[in-house]
Scaffold this active site. Structure first.
Site, mmCIF file in Angstrom:
data_model
loop_
_atom_site.group_PDB
_atom_site.id
_atom_site.type_symbol
_atom_site.label_atom_id
_atom_site.label_comp_id
_atom_site.label_asym_id
_atom_site.label_seq_id
_atom_site.Cartn_x
_atom_site.Cartn_y
_atom_site.Cartn_z
ATOM 1 N N TYR A 1 0.880 -1.164 0.000
ATOM 2 C CA TYR A 1 0.000 0.000 0.000
ATOM 3 C C TYR A 1 0.914 1.208 0.000
ATOM 4 O O TYR A 1 1.798 1.320 0.854
ATOM 5 C CB TYR A 1 -0.885 0.014 1.247
ATOM 6 C CG TYR A 1 -2.178 -0.721 1.043
ATOM 7 C CD1 TYR A 1 -3.026 -0.376 0.004
ATOM 8 C CD2 TYR A 1 -2.547 -1.756 1.883
ATOM 9 C CE1 TYR A 1 -4.212 -1.054 -0.205
ATOM 10 C CE2 TYR A 1 -3.745 -2.437 1.689
ATOM 11 C CZ TYR A 1 -4.563 -2.071 0.638
ATOM 12 O OH TYR A 1 -5.736 -2.738 0.432
ATOM 13 N N ASP B 1 -6.054 -0.883 -6.623
ATOM 14 C CA ASP B 1 -7.518 -0.786 -6.675
ATOM 15 C C ASP B 1 -8.120 -0.270 -5.376
ATOM 16 O O ASP B 1 -9.305 -0.457 -5.117
ATOM 17 C CB ASP B 1 -8.133 -2.147 -7.027
ATOM 18 C CG ASP B 1 -7.770 -3.245 -6.020
ATOM 19 O OD1 ASP B 1 -7.173 -2.925 -4.974
ATOM 20 O OD2 ASP B 1 -8.079 -4.420 -6.287
ATOM 21 N N HIS C 1 -9.965 -7.416 -5.669
ATOM 22 C CA HIS C 1 -9.670 -7.304 -4.233
ATOM 23 C C HIS C 1 -10.641 -8.183 -3.419
ATOM 24 O O HIS C 1 -11.172 -7.772 -2.393
ATOM 25 C CB HIS C 1 -9.803 -5.831 -3.821
ATOM 26 C CG HIS C 1 -8.987 -5.415 -2.643
ATOM 27 N ND1 HIS C 1 -8.018 -4.458 -2.703
ATOM 28 C CD2 HIS C 1 -9.015 -5.791 -1.345
ATOM 29 C CE1 HIS C 1 -7.489 -4.253 -1.504
ATOM 30 N NE2 HIS C 1 -8.074 -5.060 -0.664
HETATM 31 O O1 173 Z 1 -9.179 -5.553 1.940
HETATM 32 C C1 173 Z 1 -8.740 -5.028 2.969
HETATM 33 O O2 173 Z 1 -9.328 -5.109 4.047
HETATM 34 C C2 173 Z 1 -7.503 -4.296 2.881
HETATM 35 O O3 173 Z 1 -6.887 -4.361 1.879
HETATM 36 C C3 173 Z 1 -7.031 -3.454 3.974
HETATM 37 C C4 173 Z 1 -6.689 -2.133 3.720
HETATM 38 C C5 173 Z 1 -6.292 -1.319 4.751
HETATM 39 C C6 173 Z 1 -6.251 -1.802 6.035
HETATM 40 C C7 173 Z 1 -6.570 -3.113 6.292
HETATM 41 C C8 173 Z 1 -6.953 -3.936 5.265
#
Ligand code: 173
Length: 503
Positions: A245, A273, A365
């Site tokens: 991320y 995404d 996702h």
């Molecule tokens: O899908 C999710 O829950 C995910 O990608 C996510 C994103 C940020 C924090 C925790 C999970």
């Protein structure tokens, strides 16, 4: 283990208890006392959840949601007050919560692992021992009306095999290489966050099973275990991928990526995404981070309503301004192959190809982002067609994830041009219910099914798979019926609506 200096005097838990207000707020995590007073308003999960533990040991609440080093790296050194006096901690009798009692009872009632014969079984069983209903809601939820998560299964069922016979299938081999790394399966373990909500060892269950059976694990940016803990738990030479991320602060991202490279990570899967997290309503209704949370969704934004769910609360750092112009920078900071995870159209697949990245994951996702986005499998056909038309010749790997529960699903994706497929939830559920042996069993199920399906399809190695081996003409026809007793139906729970209060 406490990271506070050994020379700090011990702090009694009685002393800590005296700092239980917004004006002076101490908490204990992993045996060390921290002054978090100034951090309260910066906490991505909101201040209320910290205040709930003010003056007390917050380790249990902290653990599933944060990597172990989150507090030590985020809090200035002068706020690390020192180790708590263990004798005074023992004095606080620890109650076994009702939730823990329930979990233990459910664990005891699980079917024995040898009665688990397919991956759907894990999905049903894992609801039981998941430490809390809230953890289960977080994992299982998908966005809005949960149409895409169901479509991910349905899509595989609109593709039919065209098996070949009399081809001497005495010996079959389902091993492959993924981004140059040997893999015993054409399947990798895709990233899922917050593993300790499901099992005390979190993602290490995956690491250990993957190491033992030659499968590749993708480490999530938001794993409960830290990146280094996971890599350290691998066997020598065990390959890992990492999911990224992208942080608003690119220096943090750069450090993370370069550290991953130093530790030998073999693939960098940038999630593209999720500029904002989808609304997962099961998660929101259960308010994982507490009634009082008031979580912050984005930096600079006031506290948001308390029903946002955990994922939104901890995703404030993700940069929604990420765009194609950033790709050259990623290519410049690392030599790890870069894969864009979350491509949904041929147009974007071509942009990715032209950008110079090494591959893409066709993914929605796990149905958790844009609801009614199409399945990765469906996108695969338009993407391979578009690349062919473009005359694409350089190495460019295409992966698919979402809804894979059977070896037949894997073979369909490979026949249509995928190099390998990602599986997230099924492995996660396997360890929620059974720990590492559950993950090993899931791998074994894939092997058994691959052997049988390859024989019945008439292929002895994965590179013999061809588009002609499937009939995918119905894939983009979004209607059609599925038998009412189909196994996967039982694994999805109905969504609910707001309830009237009891009078
Ligand atoms: O899908 C999710 O829950 C995910 O990608 C996510 C994103 C940020 C924090 C925790 C999970």
């Amino acid at each position: 283990m406490s990271l506070a200096s050994n020379s700090s005097p011990l702090i009694s838990s009685e002393t800590a208890k005296q700092h239980a207000s917004r004006d002076s707020c101490w908490i204990i995590v992993h045996g060390s006392v921290y002054d978090v007073t100034d951090f309260l308003d910066e906490h991505p999960g909101g201040s209320q959840i910290i205040l709930k533990y003010a003056g007390q040991d917050a380790t249990e609440a902290y653990e599933p949601i944060h990597p172990p080093d989150a507090i030590t790296t985020n809090l200035p050194k002068n706020k690390h007050l020192g180790p708590v006096d263990p004798d005074t901690i023992v004095a606080i009798a620890k109650e076994v919560t009702e939730e823990e009692k329930r979990r233990q009872a459910l664990l005891a009632a699980r079917p024995p692992l040898d009665e688990i014969i397919n991956l759907h079984d894990f999905e049903v069983e894992s609801e039981l021992p998941c430490p809390s209903a809230k953890g289960w809601a977080y994992y299982s939820s998908a966005s809005d009306d949960e149409i895409t998560i169901r479509e991910n299964r349905l899509a595989f069922q609109r593709v039919w095999f065209r098996p070949r016979v009399l081809r001497n299938v005495a010996k079959v081999d389902w091993s492959t290489t993924i981004l140059g790394q040997k893999s015993s399966l054409p399947v990798y373990i895709s990233a899922t966050a917050l593993g300790k909500l499901g099992h005390p060892d979190g993602e290490l269950n995956l690491t250990r099973a993957a190491g033992k059976h030659g499968v590749i694990q993708m480490i999530a940016t938001l794993a409960s275990c830290s990146f280094d803990e996971i890599v350290d738990a691998g066997v020598p030479g065990q390959p890992f991928f990492v999911q990224l991320y992208v942080n608003r602060d690119r220096e943090i991202t750069k450090r993370y990526v370069q550290h991953a490279e130093k530790r030998g990570v073999k693939g960098l899967f940038i999630t593209v995404d999720a500029p904002q997290l989808g609304r997962r309503e099961k998660d929101m209704r259960l308010k994982l981070i507490g009634e009082e949370s008031g979580a912050k969704v984005q930096e600079g934004q006031k506290d948001v309503p308390k029903d946002q769910g955990v994922a939104r609360a901890i995703s404030a750092f993700i940069d929604p301004s990420l765009c194609w112009d950033d790709i050259p920078w990623f290519l410049s900071i690392t030599k790890i192959p870069i894969i864009l995870k979350g491509i949904s159209t041929a147009e974007d697949a071509l942009l990715a190809y032209d950008s110079g990245v090494h591959g893409i994951v066709l993914s929605n996702h796990g149905g958790r982002q844009l609801d009614t986005a199409r399945s990765g499998l469906e996108i695969l056909i338009e993407v391979t067609d578009a690349l062919k038309k473009r005359g694409a010749t350089r190495q460019f790997d295409i992966f698919v994830d979402g809804g894979v529960r059977r070896a037949s699903d894997v073979l369909k994706a490979l026949a249509l041009g995928a190099k390998a497929v990602g599986v997230g939830r099924a492995f996660l559920y396997a360890y929620c219910a059974y720990g590492q042996p559950g993950v090993e069993k899931a791998i074994q199920i894939f092997r058994d099914e691959l052997e049988m399906n390859m024989r019945l399809l008439g292929v002895t190695t994965l590179d013999e798979l061809r588009p002609e081996m499937v009939d995918a003409r119905a894939l983009n026809v979004h209607t059609g019926s599925i038998a009412e007793d189909n196994l996967f139906r039982g694994t999805y729970q109905p969504l609910s609506l707001a309830k009237f209060r009891d009078a």
